[in-house]
Design an enzyme around this catalytic site. Sequence first.
Site, PDB file in Angstrom:
ATOM      1  CG  HIS A  72      50.945  43.398  41.458  1.00 58.91           C
ATOM      2  ND1 HIS A  72      52.110  43.990  41.867  1.00 58.91           N
ATOM      3  CD2 HIS A  72      51.028  43.315  40.110  1.00 58.91           C
ATOM      4  CE1 HIS A  72      52.867  44.256  40.803  1.00 58.91           C
ATOM      5  NE2 HIS A  72      52.229  43.837  39.738  1.00 58.91           N
ATOM      6  CE1 TYR A 201      42.802  49.615  36.185  1.00 63.61           C
ATOM      7  CE2 TYR A 201      44.098  48.947  38.086  1.00 63.61           C
ATOM      8  CZ  TYR A 201      43.407  48.632  36.931  1.00 63.61           C
ATOM      9  OH  TYR A 201      43.322  47.318  36.525  1.00 63.61           O
ATOM     10  N   PRO A 294      38.230  46.557  29.222  1.00 65.20           N
ATOM     11  CG  PRO A 294      40.018  47.408  27.991  1.00 65.20           C
ATOM     12  CD  PRO A 294      38.527  47.269  27.963  1.00 65.20           C
ATOM     13  CE  LYS A 298      37.607  41.916  37.848  1.00 66.09           C
ATOM     14  NZ  LYS A 298      38.306  41.158  38.911  1.00 66.09           N
ATOM     15  CE1 TYR A 386      41.805  45.822  39.110  1.00 61.10           C
ATOM     16  CE2 TYR A 386      43.286  44.419  40.369  1.00 61.10           C
ATOM     17  CZ  TYR A 386      43.036  45.231  39.272  1.00 61.10           C
ATOM     18  OH  TYR A 386      44.022  45.446  38.340  1.00 61.10           O
TER      19      TYR A 386
END
Length: 391
Positions: A72, A201, A294, A298, A386
Amino acid sequence: MRTCVGIIGGGPAGLLLARLLHRAGVDCVVLERRDRDHVERRQRAGVLEQGTVDTLRGCGVGARLDREGLPHHGVELRFDGRAHRVDLPSLTGGRSVTVYAQTEVVKDLVALQLADGPPLLFGAEVRGVTGVESGAPVIHFTHEGRERTLSCGVVAGCDGFHGVARRTVPARAARTYVQEYPYSWLGVLADVPAGDDELIYARHAEGFALHSMRSPAVSRLYLQVPNGTDPAEWSEQRVWDALSIRLATPDGGWELRRGPITARSVTGMRAFVHEPMRYGSLLLAGDAAHIVPPTGAKGLNLAVADAVALAAALVHRHRTGSTALLDTYSDSCLRRVWQTVRFASWMTTTLHRHPDQGPFEDRTQLAALDRIATSKTAAAEFAENYAGLPI
């Protein structure tokens, strides 16, 4: 039994540590209290940072990851009737993430360990650890109905939040930091093809939602729910309807794919850090030392970073006799841990609605997300965290 490094826990941290030590010629033994089937079925994280992918490839377990993992290159943020894509490679110098379930990482590491690696004992219940202050630690465990001991130079505690290793550290020598969040995640696995969607998200007035996947044929989706929620209260229809509302795009052009839900569970949200990560001859790694909410995906990646740092320190001592890297292991790992906790906590509080949240909190959350959507500097800070800090 006797070895150089006794590893408690056959999860990602313990298995990767064993692999790295074996490749460097350092003897070790892994003790895992569960059976192999249970270990390979535990559902956990599924987003691998660039550094984690590179590490797995480097130690010989990247073949299936490269075939089946889903790269991704972006993350989509949906909020306030908007949709904004953060392009990871352009903001991080080419780094991205890969969706590949932790269960699959564990399967790959277990298979390689059993085929070409140090001893891995399933069903080995560790009862306690003695001698960590003296420099001659002994792990006491039960295996196949027999009481046994493993004498070693160093104990690596990789046995998770509820494991024995951390409890070996006396309270006087430890500091713990805990943050509990007033909401949970309802997570579902569904037989729904991933399609072309990347990770989504969503911050919504009704609560957070996350759209991700585990494989090309299986989707993994999450909904913010109150603490204490019973998964049985959520029918398939209710789950899909809530996801459709929270993940909706402003133009209505995106449609949520629906399909049979094969598993559901509720996970509480918390952050936990144990300091230090070393006590005498005992060194902690992974969830034994820290838990992160979560939202930032990570947990597994932090475990990998710990294993790499610990392996480097142990190999350095084995080859040179110097304890310099072991002496700085805790401090160096904790710097990364706290940066990761900061990012995951920020994502959590920015994307979720607190039960007592008011208009002021709403506006500050939206302002934070708007900043990422309108500032390349803010977007780069988000993307670098990220995609993962360098290991």
